[in-house]
Every structure is written in C-alpha cells, then in structure tokens.
Design an enzyme around this catalytic site. Sequence first.
Site, PDB file in Angstrom:
ATOM      1  N   LYS A 110       5.905 -14.383 -28.883  1.00 17.37           N
ATOM      2  CA  LYS A 110       6.774 -13.202 -29.331  1.00 17.37           C
ATOM      3  C   LYS A 110       6.240 -11.900 -28.782  1.00 17.37           C
ATOM      4  O   LYS A 110       5.386 -11.470 -28.447  1.00 17.37           O
ATOM      5  CB  LYS A 110       6.434 -12.985 -31.015  1.00 17.37           C
ATOM      6  CG  LYS A 110       7.190 -14.019 -31.912  1.00 17.37           C
ATOM      7  CD  LYS A 110       6.897 -13.434 -33.262  1.00 17.37           C
ATOM      8  CE  LYS A 110       7.806 -14.497 -34.366  1.00 17.37           C
ATOM      9  NZ  LYS A 110       7.471 -13.875 -35.780  1.00 17.37           N
TER      10      LYS A 110
ATOM     11  N   HIS B  85       3.965  -3.962 -42.669  1.00 14.66           N
ATOM     12  CA  HIS B  85       5.020  -3.197 -41.884  1.00 14.66           C
ATOM     13  C   HIS B  85       5.609  -2.252 -42.511  1.00 14.66           C
ATOM     14  O   HIS B  85       5.899  -0.938 -42.118  1.00 14.66           O
ATOM     15  CB  HIS B  85       6.097  -4.134 -41.303  1.00 14.66           C
ATOM     16  CG  HIS B  85       5.751  -5.054 -40.332  1.00 14.66           C
ATOM     17  ND1 HIS B  85       6.360  -6.189 -39.675  1.00 14.66           N
ATOM     18  CD2 HIS B  85       4.455  -5.202 -39.412  1.00 14.66           C
ATOM     19  CE1 HIS B  85       5.795  -6.818 -38.857  1.00 14.66           C
ATOM     20  NE2 HIS B  85       4.456  -6.069 -38.690  1.00 14.66           N
TER      21      HIS B  85
ATOM     22  N   GLU C  30      -6.176 -10.959 -38.979  1.00 11.13           N
ATOM     23  CA  GLU C  30      -5.399 -12.044 -38.718  1.00 11.13           C
ATOM     24  C   GLU C  30      -6.171 -13.404 -38.598  1.00 11.13           C
ATOM     25  O   GLU C  30      -5.613 -14.471 -38.797  1.00 11.13           O
ATOM     26  CB  GLU C  30      -4.781 -11.891 -37.288  1.00 11.13           C
ATOM     27  CG  GLU C  30      -3.830 -10.579 -37.063  1.00 11.13           C
ATOM     28  CD  GLU C  30      -2.580 -10.950 -37.759  1.00 11.13           C
ATOM     29  OE1 GLU C  30      -2.350 -11.975 -38.294  1.00 11.13           O
ATOM     30  OE2 GLU C  30      -1.762  -9.928 -37.681  1.00 11.13           O
TER      31      GLU C  30
ATOM     32  N   ARG D  73      15.823 -11.378 -14.989  1.00  8.57           N
ATOM     33  CA  ARG D  73      16.160 -12.296 -16.025  1.00  8.57           C
ATOM     34  C   ARG D  73      15.014 -13.085 -16.400  1.00  8.57           C
ATOM     35  O   ARG D  73      15.163 -14.424 -16.881  1.00  8.57           O
ATOM     36  CB  ARG D  73      17.441 -12.901 -15.468  1.00  8.57           C
ATOM     37  CG  ARG D  73      18.606 -12.173 -15.567  1.00  8.57           C
ATOM     38  CD  ARG D  73      19.935 -13.220 -15.431  1.00  8.57           C
ATOM     39  NE  ARG D  73      21.286 -12.356 -15.384  1.00  8.57           N
ATOM     40  CZ  ARG D  73      21.740 -11.982 -14.054  1.00  8.57           C
ATOM     41  NH1 ARG D  73      20.933 -12.281 -12.915  1.00  8.57           N
ATOM     42  NH2 ARG D  73      22.731 -11.246 -14.184  1.00  8.57           N
TER      43      ARG D  73
ATOM     44  N   GLU E 204      11.376 -19.634 -34.850  1.00  9.65           N
ATOM     45  CA  GLU E 204      11.285 -19.139 -36.286  1.00  9.65           C
ATOM     46  C   GLU E 204      12.917 -19.619 -36.821  1.00  9.65           C
ATOM     47  O   GLU E 204      13.567 -18.663 -37.627  1.00  9.65           O
ATOM     48  CB  GLU E 204      11.138 -17.691 -36.554  1.00  9.65           C
ATOM     49  CG  GLU E 204      10.565 -17.571 -37.809  1.00  9.65           C
ATOM     50  CD  GLU E 204       9.780 -16.156 -37.928  1.00  9.65           C
ATOM     51  OE1 GLU E 204      10.444 -15.343 -38.442  1.00  9.65           O
ATOM     52  OE2 GLU E 204       8.678 -15.881 -37.461  1.00  9.65           O
TER      53      GLU E 204
ATOM     54  N   HIS F 227       2.542  -9.361 -43.520  1.00 10.16           N
ATOM     55  CA  HIS F 227       3.456  -8.648 -42.553  1.00 10.16           C
ATOM     56  C   HIS F 227       4.632  -7.678 -43.069  1.00 10.16           C
ATOM     57  O   HIS F 227       4.772  -6.516 -42.711  1.00 10.16           O
ATOM     58  CB  HIS F 227       3.852  -9.476 -41.389  1.00 10.16           C
ATOM     59  CG  HIS F 227       2.739  -9.764 -40.721  1.00 10.16           C
ATOM     60  ND1 HIS F 227       1.600 -10.698 -40.698  1.00 10.16           N
ATOM     61  CD2 HIS F 227       2.519  -9.528 -39.231  1.00 10.16           C
ATOM     62  CE1 HIS F 227       0.935 -10.876 -40.121  1.00 10.16           C
ATOM     63  NE2 HIS F 227       1.354 -10.163 -38.980  1.00 10.16           N
TER      64      HIS F 227
ATOM     65  N   LYS G 240      -2.277 -21.494 -34.938  1.00 14.54           N
ATOM     66  CA  LYS G 240      -1.124 -20.781 -34.428  1.00 14.54           C
ATOM     67  C   LYS G 240      -0.218 -21.785 -33.629  1.00 14.54           C
ATOM     68  O   LYS G 240       0.978 -21.968 -33.621  1.00 14.54           O
ATOM     69  CB  LYS G 240      -1.225 -19.393 -33.654  1.00 14.54           C
ATOM     70  CG  LYS G 240       0.029 -18.964 -33.378  1.00 14.54           C
ATOM     71  CD  LYS G 240       0.048 -17.310 -33.388  1.00 14.54           C
ATOM     72  CE  LYS G 240       1.234 -16.581 -32.901  1.00 14.54           C
ATOM     73  NZ  LYS G 240       0.963 -15.411 -32.721  1.00 14.54           N
TER      74      LYS G 240
ATOM     75  N   HIS H 152      -2.496  -1.886 -37.214  1.00 12.26           N
ATOM     76  CA  HIS H 152      -1.565  -3.145 -37.708  1.00 12.26           C
ATOM     77  C   HIS H 152      -2.456  -4.179 -38.544  1.00 12.26           C
ATOM     78  O   HIS H 152      -2.041  -4.501 -39.500  1.00 12.26           O
ATOM     79  CB  HIS H 152      -0.999  -3.512 -36.501  1.00 12.26           C
ATOM     80  CG  HIS H 152      -0.265  -4.850 -37.013  1.00 12.26           C
ATOM     81  ND1 HIS H 152       0.819  -4.920 -37.506  1.00 12.26           N
ATOM     82  CD2 HIS H 152      -0.776  -6.309 -36.471  1.00 12.26           C
ATOM     83  CE1 HIS H 152       1.150  -6.326 -37.368  1.00 12.26           C
ATOM     84  NE2 HIS H 152       0.221  -7.166 -36.649  1.00 12.26           N
TER      85      HIS H 152
ATOM     86  N   ARG I  11       7.406 -21.223 -38.830  1.00 13.35           N
ATOM     87  CA  ARG I  11       6.885 -20.300 -38.020  1.00 13.35           C
ATOM     88  C   ARG I  11       6.719 -18.976 -38.813  1.00 13.35           C
ATOM     89  O   ARG I  11       5.711 -18.176 -38.636  1.00 13.35           O
ATOM     90  CB  ARG I  11       7.530 -19.922 -36.932  1.00 13.35           C
ATOM     91  CG  ARG I  11       6.639 -18.803 -35.937  1.00 13.35           C
ATOM     92  CD  ARG I  11       7.196 -18.609 -34.704  1.00 13.35           C
ATOM     93  NE  ARG I  11       6.056 -17.905 -33.768  1.00 13.35           N
ATOM     94  CZ  ARG I  11       6.137 -17.365 -32.569  1.00 13.35           C
ATOM     95  NH1 ARG I  11       6.660 -18.324 -31.921  1.00 13.35           N
ATOM     96  NH2 ARG I  11       5.367 -16.537 -32.062  1.00 13.35           N
TER      97      ARG I  11
ATOM     98  N   ASN J 263       3.750 -15.068 -40.800  1.00 11.26           N
ATOM     99  CA  ASN J 263       4.108 -13.376 -41.280  1.00 11.26           C
ATOM    100  C   ASN J 263       3.278 -13.123 -42.391  1.00 11.26           C
ATOM    101  O   ASN J 263       3.638 -11.952 -43.174  1.00 11.26           O
ATOM    102  CB  ASN J 263       5.708 -13.231 -41.189  1.00 11.26           C
ATOM    103  CG  ASN J 263       6.074 -13.406 -39.722  1.00 11.26           C
ATOM    104  OD1 ASN J 263       5.774 -12.733 -39.157  1.00 11.26           O
ATOM    105  ND2 ASN J 263       7.485 -13.998 -39.865  1.00 11.26           N
TER     106      ASN J 263
END
Length: 363
Positions: free
Chosen positions: A138, A248, A180, A116, A232, A244, A222, A262, A237, A241
């Site tokens: 993330k 993506h 980035e 957990r 987010e 992205h 960041k 990427h 936040r 992106n």
Amino acid sequence: MDVAGAPYEVRIAPGLIDRAGAEIRAFVRKDRVPVITDANVAQAWRARVDTAFEAAGLTAQWLILPAGESTKSWLYLAEVVDFLIACEIERKDRVVALGGGVIGDLVGFAASMVKRGCGFIQIPTTLLAQVDSSVGGKTAINTPAGKNLVGAFHQPALVLADPDALDSLPLRETRAGYAEVVKYGLIDDPEFFAWCEENGPRLLAGDREARVTAIARSVAAKARIVAEDEKETTGVRALLNLGHTFGHALEAETGFSDRLLHGEGVALGMVLAARFSVRLGLMNGQDAERIAAHIGAVGLPASLSALSLTCDGARLADHMLHDKKMDAGTLPFLLLRGIGQTFLARDVDLADVAAFLDDELKR
C-alpha cells in the site's frame, strides 16, 4: 512474501543497513542508485549507507526531504517524481526508500507512476514501518480531505528490516510503531497479544531479541493476510485497519501533525474500537480494559482526554466520511468480539459513533 504471484523477500536481521550495498546488489542494474530519505534519517544513516554502497561498487544518488507527515503530499510527490526522471530511472530499475512510513508510502507511490511503474526497495528505519507499512504494497499520500486518499498498490522488490535502526529513534517514535505490533495480536492472535503484554516493555527498552521476534511475527501475520486479499477486495485485508478509522479521524482533527503520531492514533483507535464494541454488546468490558491497560502501560494514549481536544463527537465522526474505506455511502468498521476476534461490521451508524465519542471525550 508471495503476493499475486510476485514473491519478494523481507529480510530481518541486525546490521542490514551496514550491509545494504551487498544486500541490494543483485536487485539493481546500474551502479548509481536513487536513494530517497528525510532529513532526520539522513543525519543518522547517510554516511553509513554511502560506505555500504561503496563497498558493493554502488553510488547513492540522494534526495533528502523534510521529516514529518506533511511530506506525504502532492508537493513532495512531484519532487520525487521529477528527481527520479532526472536520475533517468527506467522501468526495470529500483529506487531505495530509506526511512519510516512517510518515506515508504511517498516513494512507493512515486515508483508506481514513473515510467508507468518502476521498482523500489524498502529499508524501513522505524518500528512502524518495519512491522507494517513497508510490507504489503500500500502506497499513498495525504490530501486536505483525509489521510491516504490518493495512492496505489505497488509491491516492493525487497525489504530490509534492521532492528538496530531503532536505536537512533526517539522513544516516542518506537512506542508509536509498537501500536502496530499490538494490532496483530488483537486481530486474530490472542497468544501474541499476551506475548506483547509480557515482552512489550523489553522491546521498547531496546531488547534486540524481542524486537526481532516482534518484527518477524508481525510481518508473517501481515503476509498471510495480504496474500489472501492483496487489494482489499474480499474484506480480509481490511482487518489490518483495526484502530485506523478512529485513529485517522483523530489525526485529521490534530492536523496530521506531531501532536499525534500515526501509531499513537492507531493505539487510541484500538482502545476506542474495543470500547465501542462493548457499547454495542459485542465484547466484554474486561477485555476492552485489558487492551486499554496495556496501551497505557507502555506510554501510548489510552483515552481521548489525553489529547485535550476541543471538538465534539460529531466533528470526529465527520472526518470519517472521507475515509478511503467508504463503500456506497457506508463506512465499514473494524470491531471486536474479544481479544484476537476482530471482524468487519458494515451496519454501524455514524450517529451512534458520534454519541459514543461524545461520552469518551468526557471520560
């Protein structure tokens, strides 16, 4: 970084990997430490990490996975989880993720689930991971439906960003990570974008000072955004992106393969976001072409024609329907009013996006 009352250090300095054992010694409770990496990173760094660990009285327990985006999958997530359980990891233990964004995302997600939630330490070895994916918490894997659709927010205990690790990378990988870096200038720091225009070629050529500056400024940017909106929920936040959503979709169309890395997708995605902003009357064309010019000048894709795609705009827009940012059937888009003026738009019609992409495919 101080996120949700759980601060952790991001250390940025040459030679950190060769001192990795001493750097992590205070963060681990046992002498045997699970270290997960990929085959390429293992070839470059395993012996030196072993030496660094032994100097600190530690032993690395290695799991070496295939390199590439396809490793961010259910199959390898299960392998990592089984490995950690076999290592008898406990909730207060830490596992080390040594590698780029794929390894960091995969190991972080596994760590969020085992017992957990156990701890993990990031040692990012690519520019993309050092400036972006290793910080902020993330973690995720890809599915056939799309990128990063299954994951969790799980902050690392420590990040060691060694710019010397970039010396072992192919130039293409470093360029992909540089996208980035540029992103942080485009979000809300036009002076940093100007710094990139002036210093980006030096960074890519291996200048250590430029690399340290870029990593430090990117991580600071960041950290500020993530501290304000860790999960987010407010939309702040989401600014991270930028590029992205388009990127993506392009990655999905090219099969999440080496055909488009990427960072290359993000770079082209930022160009497309700027040009789409011009089309909507939000941004002047001069700024958009300035972005495209810098992206292209450093060797990153700056037009859809560079990908030689055979699809149409509607197919690319359809990929966006699986984007994890979908909210009540609408997809928020990161658009620009100018360089350093990114904002979240919630009223974009995907039919307009498809028509725009049709035009860009012919450009």
